[in-house]
Design a protein around this motif. Structure first.
Motif, short mmCIF file in Angstrom:
data_model
loop_
_atom_site.label_atom_id
_atom_site.label_comp_id
_atom_site.label_asym_id
_atom_site.label_seq_id
_atom_site.Cartn_x
_atom_site.Cartn_y
_atom_site.Cartn_z
N GLY A 82 1.12 -1.20 0.06
CA GLY A 82 -0.06 0.26 0.40
C GLY A 82 0.98 0.97 -0.13
N ASP A 83 2.29 0.83 0.93
CA ASP A 83 2.58 2.54 0.45
C ASP A 83 4.02 2.28 -0.55
OD1 ASP A 83 1.99 3.34 3.65
OD2 ASP A 83 3.12 1.88 4.25
N HIS A 84 4.08 1.81 -1.22
CA HIS A 84 4.17 2.16 -2.76
C HIS A 84 3.73 1.88 -3.94
CE1 HIS A 84 8.50 0.28 -1.07
NE2 HIS A 84 7.63 -0.11 0.21
N ILE A 85 2.05 1.01 -3.78
CA ILE A 85 1.86 1.58 -5.54
C ILE A 85 -0.04 2.11 -5.24
CG2 ILE A 85 2.34 -0.79 -6.16
CD1 ILE A 85 -0.21 -1.55 -4.96
N GLY A 86 0.55 2.57 -3.65
CA GLY A 86 -1.11 3.60 -3.17
C GLY A 86 -2.06 3.24 -2.90
N GLU A 200 -6.45 8.77 -5.72
CA GLU A 200 -5.49 8.83 -4.66
C GLU A 200 -5.57 9.82 -3.74
OE1 GLU A 200 -3.59 7.02 -2.68
OE2 GLU A 200 -3.16 5.84 -4.57
N SER A 201 -4.18 9.44 -2.84
CA SER A 201 -4.43 10.87 -1.61
C SER A 201 -2.64 11.54 -2.86
CB SER A 201 -3.35 9.90 -0.83
OG SER A 201 -2.79 10.65 0.02
N PRO A 202 -2.63 12.45 -2.52
CA PRO A 202 -2.11 13.72 -2.99
C PRO A 202 -0.82 13.69 -2.37
CG PRO A 202 -4.43 14.74 -3.17
CD PRO A 202 -4.49 13.42 -2.42
N LYS A 203 -1.33 13.73 -1.10
CA LYS A 203 0.19 13.57 -0.18
C LYS A 203 1.00 12.37 -0.67
CE LYS A 203 -0.76 14.24 4.45
NZ LYS A 203 -1.27 14.30 6.31
N TRP A 204 0.23 10.81 -0.55
CA TRP A 204 1.15 9.75 -1.06
C TRP A 204 1.58 9.68 -2.35
CZ3 TRP A 204 0.96 6.89 -5.04
CH2 TRP A 204 1.56 5.58 -4.90
N LEU A 205 1.23 10.56 -2.88
CA LEU A 205 1.91 10.27 -4.49
C LEU A 205 3.28 11.87 -4.56
CD1 LEU A 205 -2.04 11.25 -6.25
CD2 LEU A 205 -0.19 8.92 -6.48
N LEU A 206 2.74 13.21 -3.73
CA LEU A 206 3.63 13.86 -3.59
C LEU A 206 5.04 13.25 -3.09
CD1 LEU A 206 4.71 17.18 -3.81
CD2 LEU A 206 4.09 17.27 -1.62
N ALA A 207 4.65 11.81 -1.72
CA ALA A 207 6.01 12.00 -1.08
C ALA A 207 6.32 11.08 -1.58
CB ALA A 207 4.88 11.03 0.39
N ARG A 208 5.93 10.01 -2.53
CA ARG A 208 6.21 8.64 -3.67
C ARG A 208 7.13 10.14 -4.61
NH1 ARG A 208 8.18 4.94 -1.97
NH2 ARG A 208 7.89 3.55 -3.29
N GLY A 209 6.61 11.15 -4.80
CA GLY A 209 7.87 11.48 -6.29
C GLY A 209 6.89 11.85 -7.76
N GLY A 240 7.32 2.60 4.40
CA GLY A 240 6.47 0.32 4.28
C GLY A 240 7.22 -0.16 6.11
N PHE A 241 7.09 -1.14 5.79
CA PHE A 241 7.65 -1.93 7.19
C PHE A 241 8.86 -1.98 6.81
CE2 PHE A 241 3.97 -5.33 5.67
CZ PHE A 241 3.17 -5.01 6.23
N SER A 372 4.76 5.48 5.80
CA SER A 372 5.33 4.56 6.44
C SER A 372 3.56 4.25 6.98
CB SER A 372 5.86 4.23 7.67
OG SER A 372 5.75 5.73 8.24
N ARG A 373 2.50 4.56 6.41
CA ARG A 373 1.58 5.00 6.98
C ARG A 373 1.04 2.78 7.52
NH1 ARG A 373 -0.59 9.87 6.64
NH2 ARG A 373 0.18 9.76 8.80
#
Length: 456
Positions: A82-86, A200-209, A240-241, A372-373
């Motif tokens: 989830g922390d890798h693909i959204g 998708e979460s904009p925060k996650w997208l930004l954190a993943r570049g 992630g983990f 890591s959420r």
């Protein structure tokens, strides 16, 4: 940005948040439905071997744990990816997986097939539990996170209420098959809505570049992009983990898992065995299912009220208090109170068990950074499910041993005391010490995202 644009973005953001909360809550309604529907049909399986085969109380407890083993596997898988693909992709796949497995369970004719399908259903449930918490944590305004989290996770006891009501209306014999077939409804009712309305979460997208995609989603949904703060080397670089094993998170992660395990042991033990235990105490099917309704109904009302208090004073104090309430209510259930008093105690037990787990998910989903959420929530849901797996087994062993029903309640009360002690030792995050009033003043709904990432 002019005032008109600001109002437009605020309206879009509120609309986006409502859709996310609604979709996440409905997914967890079916999580709760799956949890309670098995407990509601266990008495049928024990009475009628023609359904899926001869079943002893011990076997019924083990069978109830298969779904929880699947939840643990599904949660850990979702946390790993989830922390890798959204969050969006995991949610959509999990809805399909859960619905198909639940629907096929209605056609099982033997213990092996039914148990395998329960395990597969659990995998989908575990993935949904993880992604729901991550989504709410990244879209909800900081000063109302616990409330929105409670609304979403109250879907679990709401699903329990739905299962108990439908079980009351169903007939004995093959009536249980219709209950499981209803569990496939998300494939038709929920999946199309999620495809259209779940971003998708904009925060996650930004954190993943994925800066361009993050900006596009932000423009479409009105959700502001957070300010990117300089990352800390070492711990912050891990995703992630891997991040959970760092010095920053290792001890809290262990304690949060134990908290979740305590609450889930109580949740699954009571939802699986409460009708049987109350039946042994002289209450018939209808009365026993009323207790199940009361347990989950109390969790909904009490969980929502407790979440408002948690937003003001912090979730840890409230979680410790609800664990204490569970211990007291379960101990008092051994005293043979009048029926109305028993109902009240069962409702309080619902707040202290299922309601406590709702608050724990809120605490955990906000405890970890964006990268890591999902893994943090997955650990809580996955490791905690070890307690959930033990709940039906422990209840089955106590019921199968022929001990008085009071013994089971005393054992469960002891678990609640353990949960209280563990909660008191979880380190508090610095951001959690900021008074709620200050948070709400500086982090309004329209601009909370930026300051959240700064805290993280």
């Amino acid at each position: 940005m002019n005032r008109q644009q600001h109002r437009t973005n605020d309206a879009r953001q509120r609309s986006t948040l409502r859709w996310i909360v609604a979709i996440a809550a409905v997914t967890l309604v079916f999580d709760g439905y799956d949890l309670v529907v098995y407990g509601a049909v266990v008495p049928v399986f024990l009475r009628d071997p023609s359904q899926i085969g001869h079943l002893t109380p011990g076997q019924a407890g083990a069978l109830g744990s298969y779904a929880l083993m699947g939840v643990m596997v599904g949660a850990l898988i979702a946390g790993a990816v989830g922390d890798h693909i959204g969050r969006r992709r995991v949610t959509l796949v999990a809805i399909v997986w859960f619905s198909v497995a639940m629907g096929l369970s209605a056609f099982a004719t033997d213990l092996t097939t039914f148990g395998a399908l329960r395990f597969l259903t659990g995998i989908g449930v575990g993935a949904l539990v993880v992604t729901a918490g991550a989504l709410v944590a990244e879209f909800a305004p900081p000063h109302r996170r616990n409330l929105y989290n409670a609304i979403v996770y109250s879907g679990v006891p709401a699903g329990g209420v739905l299962a108990a009501l439908l079980a009351l209306l169903s007939s004995d014999g093959d009536g249980w098959r219709a209950l499981f077939l209803f569990g496939a409804a998300p494939l038709v009712l929920l999946l199309p809505v999620a495809l259209l309305r779940l971003p998708e979460s904009p925060k996650w997208l930004l954190a993943r570049g994925h800066t361009v995609r993050a900006r596009q989603v932000s423009d479409r949904t009105g959700v502001p992009l957070p300010e990117v703060t300089p990352s800390r080397t070492g711990e912050r670089a891990k995703v992630g983990f891997a991040a959970l094993a760092t010095r920053r998170y290792a001890l809290p992660t262990l304690l949060l898992g134990l908290m979740s395990g305590s609450a889930l042991l109580l949740t699954y033990a009571l939802n699986t065995w409460l009708p049987v235990i109350m039946g042994q105490s002289g209450y018939g099917k209808s009365y026993s299912l009323v207790f199940l309704l009361t347990l989950n109904g109390g969790a909904i009302v009490g969980g929502l009220l407790a979440s408002r208090v948690a937003d003001r004073y912090g979730p840890q104090r409230v979680i410790a208090t609800t664990f204490v309430l569970a211990a007291a209510a379960l101990a008092l259930l051994t005293l043979g109170m009048p029926f109305p008093v028993l109902l009240a105690l069962v409702a309080v037990a619902g707040v202290g068990t299922i309601g406590t787990q709702v608050l724990i998910y809120g605490l955990v989903s906000h405890y970890y950074d964006t990268v890591s959420r999902a893994a943090g929530v997955a650990w809580c849901a996955g490791f905690g499910r070890l307690g959930g797996i033990g709940g039906p087994v422990v209840g089955g062993a106590l019921v199968g041993a022929g001990l008085p029903p009071a013994n089971a309640f005393l054992v469960f009360a002891g678990v609640a005391v353990l949960g209280t002690l563990v909660t008191c030792f979880v380190p508090r995050r610095a951001a959690e010490r900021v008074p709620a009033r200050a948070s709400s003043a500086t982090e309004p709904l329209s601009g909370g995202g930026a300051s959240v990432l700064a805290h993280e």
